[in-house]
Design a protein around this motif. Structure first.
Motif, PDB file in Angstrom:
ATOM      1  N   THR A  77       0.871  -1.183   0.000  1.00 46.86           N
ATOM      2  CA  THR A  77       0.000   0.000   0.000  1.00 46.86           C
ATOM      3  C   THR A  77       0.908   1.233   0.000  1.00 46.86           C
ATOM      4  O   THR A  77       2.135   1.109  -0.095  1.00 46.86           O
ATOM      5  CB  THR A  77      -0.865   0.031   1.269  1.00 46.86           C
ATOM      6  OG1 THR A  77       0.008   0.173   2.410  1.00 46.86           O
ATOM      7  CG2 THR A  77      -1.696  -1.232   1.422  1.00 46.86           C
ATOM      8  N   ARG A  78       0.301   2.400   0.192  1.00 45.79           N
ATOM      9  CA  ARG A  78       1.114   3.624   0.288  1.00 45.79           C
ATOM     10  C   ARG A  78       1.627   3.857   1.700  1.00 45.79           C
ATOM     11  O   ARG A  78       2.449   4.733   1.919  1.00 45.79           O
ATOM     12  CB  ARG A  78       0.288   4.832  -0.158  1.00 45.79           C
ATOM     13  CG  ARG A  78       0.085   4.898  -1.667  1.00 45.79           C
ATOM     14  CD  ARG A  78      -0.406   6.263  -2.105  1.00 45.79           C
ATOM     15  NE  ARG A  78      -1.642   6.610  -1.440  1.00 45.79           N
ATOM     16  CZ  ARG A  78      -1.809   7.694  -0.679  1.00 45.79           C
ATOM     17  NH1 ARG A  78      -0.823   8.530  -0.497  1.00 45.79           N
ATOM     18  NH2 ARG A  78      -2.977   7.940  -0.107  1.00 45.79           N
ATOM     19  N   GLY A  79       1.104   3.117   2.676  1.00 47.32           N
ATOM     20  CA  GLY A  79       1.551   3.315   4.053  1.00 47.32           C
ATOM     21  C   GLY A  79       0.476   2.852   5.016  1.00 47.32           C
ATOM     22  O   GLY A  79      -0.571   2.331   4.605  1.00 47.32           O
ATOM     23  N   GLU A  82      -3.108   4.216   4.350  1.00 46.58           N
ATOM     24  CA  GLU A  82      -3.840   3.566   3.262  1.00 46.58           C
ATOM     25  C   GLU A  82      -4.191   2.131   3.630  1.00 46.58           C
ATOM     26  O   GLU A  82      -5.270   1.637   3.295  1.00 46.58           O
ATOM     27  CB  GLU A  82      -3.061   3.589   1.945  1.00 46.58           C
ATOM     28  CG  GLU A  82      -3.962   3.139   0.806  1.00 46.58           C
ATOM     29  CD  GLU A  82      -3.304   3.173  -0.551  1.00 46.58           C
ATOM     30  OE1 GLU A  82      -3.826   3.856  -1.444  1.00 46.58           O
ATOM     31  OE2 GLU A  82      -2.247   2.523  -0.722  1.00 46.58           O
ATOM     32  N   SER A 211       4.312   1.334   7.871  1.00 49.43           N
ATOM     33  CA  SER A 211       4.795   2.248   6.825  1.00 49.43           C
ATOM     34  C   SER A 211       6.280   2.056   6.587  1.00 49.43           C
ATOM     35  O   SER A 211       7.046   1.948   7.559  1.00 49.43           O
ATOM     36  CB  SER A 211       4.592   3.708   7.251  1.00 49.43           C
ATOM     37  OG  SER A 211       3.238   3.979   7.466  1.00 49.43           O
ATOM     38  N   THR A 219       9.361   6.918   1.340  1.00 48.18           N
ATOM     39  CA  THR A 219       7.983   7.360   1.545  1.00 48.18           C
ATOM     40  C   THR A 219       7.106   6.737   0.460  1.00 48.18           C
ATOM     41  O   THR A 219       7.590   6.334  -0.602  1.00 48.18           O
ATOM     42  CB  THR A 219       7.871   8.893   1.418  1.00 48.18           C
ATOM     43  OG1 THR A 219       8.484   9.281   0.195  1.00 48.18           O
ATOM     44  CG2 THR A 219       8.532   9.598   2.574  1.00 48.18           C
ATOM     45  N   GLY A 220       5.820   6.650   0.751  1.00 47.53           N
ATOM     46  CA  GLY A 220       4.865   6.232  -0.275  1.00 47.53           C
ATOM     47  C   GLY A 220       4.718   4.735  -0.432  1.00 47.53           C
ATOM     48  O   GLY A 220       4.074   4.274  -1.370  1.00 47.53           O
ATOM     49  N   VAL A 221       5.306   3.973   0.475  1.00 44.00           N
ATOM     50  CA  VAL A 221       5.101   2.521   0.395  1.00 44.00           C
ATOM     51  C   VAL A 221       4.913   1.965   1.808  1.00 44.00           C
ATOM     52  O   VAL A 221       5.564   2.389   2.760  1.00 44.00           O
ATOM     53  CB  VAL A 221       6.239   1.799  -0.379  1.00 44.00           C
ATOM     54  CG1 VAL A 221       7.562   1.894   0.315  1.00 44.00           C
ATOM     55  CG2 VAL A 221       5.892   0.345  -0.658  1.00 44.00           C
ATOM     56  N   GLU A 262      -4.214  -4.819  -5.265  1.00 41.02           N
ATOM     57  CA  GLU A 262      -3.156  -3.923  -5.744  1.00 41.02           C
ATOM     58  C   GLU A 262      -3.479  -3.407  -7.139  1.00 41.02           C
ATOM     59  O   GLU A 262      -2.914  -3.837  -8.146  1.00 41.02           O
ATOM     60  CB  GLU A 262      -1.798  -4.637  -5.690  1.00 41.02           C
ATOM     61  CG  GLU A 262      -1.392  -4.967  -4.253  1.00 41.02           C
ATOM     62  CD  GLU A 262      -0.054  -5.683  -4.143  1.00 41.02           C
ATOM     63  OE1 GLU A 262       0.539  -6.052  -5.168  1.00 41.02           O
ATOM     64  OE2 GLU A 262       0.389  -5.877  -2.992  1.00 41.02           O
ATOM     65  N   ASP A 267       4.146   0.741  -6.627  1.00 41.72           N
ATOM     66  CA  ASP A 267       5.390   1.480  -6.443  1.00 41.72           C
ATOM     67  C   ASP A 267       6.530   0.467  -6.316  1.00 41.72           C
ATOM     68  O   ASP A 267       7.062   0.230  -5.241  1.00 41.72           O
ATOM     69  CB  ASP A 267       5.274   2.346  -5.188  1.00 41.72           C
ATOM     70  CG  ASP A 267       6.520   3.187  -4.957  1.00 41.72           C
ATOM     71  OD1 ASP A 267       7.452   3.131  -5.797  1.00 41.72           O
ATOM     72  OD2 ASP A 267       6.578   3.887  -3.943  1.00 41.72           O
ATOM     73  N   GLY A 270       9.699   1.614  -4.859  1.00 41.37           N
ATOM     74  CA  GLY A 270       9.528   1.754  -3.405  1.00 41.37           C
ATOM     75  C   GLY A 270       9.563   0.427  -2.678  1.00 41.37           C
ATOM     76  O   GLY A 270      10.171   0.310  -1.618  1.00 41.37           O
ATOM     77  N   THR A 271       8.919  -0.602  -3.280  1.00 42.86           N
ATOM     78  CA  THR A 271       8.889  -1.891  -2.570  1.00 42.86           C
ATOM     79  C   THR A 271      10.300  -2.488  -2.502  1.00 42.86           C
ATOM     80  O   THR A 271      10.683  -3.049  -1.475  1.00 42.86           O
ATOM     81  CB  THR A 271       7.927  -2.891  -3.250  1.00 42.86           C
ATOM     82  OG1 THR A 271       8.325  -3.069  -4.617  1.00 42.86           O
ATOM     83  CG2 THR A 271       6.500  -2.400  -3.188  1.00 42.86           C
TER      84      THR A 271
END
Ligand code: PMP
Length: 395
Positions: A77-79, A82, A211, A219-221, A262, A267, A270-271
């Motif tokens: 997710t984004r964090g 989310e 997060s 950030t963002g994952v 998903e 991202d 990010g992952t």
């Protein structure tokens, strides 16, 4: 820290908000953008397969990091926020009807309150609150009473560690109690994952959110873990992309776990960077991290207690406090203290910390909060204490 602000060495004590990133994490992102960038899951070409391999290997890393049973239980997710919104929406849709109840604790972050309020509003659900004691701990007696009394309780939502008080909640026993009543539990792990080992098999919680950016990742994952038998029964959250099996205008069928949740291009940079951060933490080891952060927290508490007119929230003697300390100094507004410390190069957080109901319980509209990470030092605690004394003299 090499970084200076206002010509002073930066003392970064706002780690509960977000951590600074190790070089390996930033380099993993740069390297993937330069050398492996392609959309995942869809391409037969070399780069797409490489990027997909990295993305899926990251899921495996997360699975091992939190000891989930299966990597299909790991949703990216984004964090944390989310993750909880996803769960509240999907769980509410699947399992809750008007009059059903949700239990949240008085020390929850807004991210574990508001998503539940949104679904409660839509479906006519009731939110009940687990109170905390004056020591800043979950009132377990009251919790058990609520479990006994709530006939329509559908889910318990509790933070693993308070982002204000640092209290480590006894989530394992809370899960056991909820399960005796047949009720699943969501644990908000935003503030626990950076500090100690979390183990899904041991906690036995049904859902767990965290997060990346709070555990040295980008950030963002973030992640929502859910037991497969629950996730299987939940409807999708968003539509599009990899979450489908087949689409026609008449009927769409949905993909298997975890892809059902998903939608759209994930991202994947990010992952991969998150997995790099988790490997970094694992290589240092939680024994080392915990011992260091405990030393810092104990030392900071001991030093803070010598300051006149200070009120420290939570952290009772012999209690189970983590690397977060909130306090106020009588006669100095928390915002003033934060602003003046900033001028000395000391970054701390002030305000309600996205926990307004908890502020209400503590009888304050905000606090000063310091929070530690594995790279902080005793000397930085000394700078903080010297800074506070200097500011206090001005009032
Ligand atoms: N829960 C807790 C306990 C937190 O500390 C935070 C971040 N302050 C969140 C949830 C929300 O995390 P994020 O902003 O990364 O979604």
């Amino acid at each position: 820290m090499a970084r200076t602000v206002y010509d002073k060495p930066l003392v970064y004590l706002d780690n509960a908000a977000t951590t600074q990133k190790p070089r390996c994490v930033v380099e993993a992102m740069v390297d993937e953008y330069y050398n492996v960038n392609a959309n995942v899951h869809r391409g037969v070409h070399f780069l797409s397969q490489k990027a997909t391999d990295l993305h899926e290997a990251s899921r495996e890393t997360v699975k091992q990091f939190i000891n989930a049973e299966n990597s299909s239980e790991i949703l990216f997710t984004r964090g944390t926020t989310e993750s909880i919104n996803l769960l509240a929406y999907c769980f509410g849709e699947a399992f809750m009807e008007a009059g059903d109840e949700i239990l949240v604790s008085e020390m929850e972050h807004h991210s574990d309150i508001v998503p539940w309020q949104l679904i409660a509003e839509r479906k006519g659900l009731k939110i009940k609150v687990i109170p905390i004691t004056d020591n800043g701990e979950i009132d377990i007696k009251a919790y058990n009473k609520l479990l006994d009394e709530s006939e329509r309780l559908k889910i318990v939502c509790v933070t693993h560690v308070s982002n204000v008080l640092g209290t480590v909640n006894p989530v394992k026993t809370m899960v056991e109690s909820a399960h005796r009543h047949g009720v699943p539990v969501l644990v908000d792990g935003a503030q626990s994952t950076p500090h100690f080992k979390v183990d899904m098999q041991e906690l036995d919680c049904d859902f767990f959110a965290f997060s990346g950016h709070k555990i040295y990742g980008p950030t963002g994952v973030g992640v929502l873990y859910g037991k497969e038998r629950w996730l299987d029964k939940l409807p999708p959250y968003q539509g599009g992309g990899e979450m489908i099996k087949r689409v026609s205008f008449e009927k769409t069928t949905f993909n298997d776990l975890p892809y059902k949740f998903e939608a759209g291009t994930p991202d994947y940079i990010g992952t991969h960077a998150l997995a790099t951060a988790l490997d970094y933490v694992s290589a240092i080891g939680f024994d080392t991290i915990k011992a260091h952060e405990l030393m810092l927290t104990d030392y900071a508490l001991q030093q803070l207690r010598t300051i006149d007119n200070i009120q420290i929230y939570g952290h009772p003697e012999g209690g189970n406090g983590d690397a977060v300390i909130s306090f106020n100094i009588k006669g100095i507004h928390h915002l003033d203290l934060g602003t003046l410390l900033d001028r000395l190069g000391i970054a701390i957080r002030t305000g309600h910390h996205c926990a307004e109901p908890l502020m209400h319980r503590l009888g304050t509209e905000g606090t000063v909060r310091v929070s530690f990470a594995l790279y902080n030092t005793k000397e930085e605690v000394d700078s903080l204490i010297a800074g506070i004394r200097r500011v206090a003299k001005m009032f």
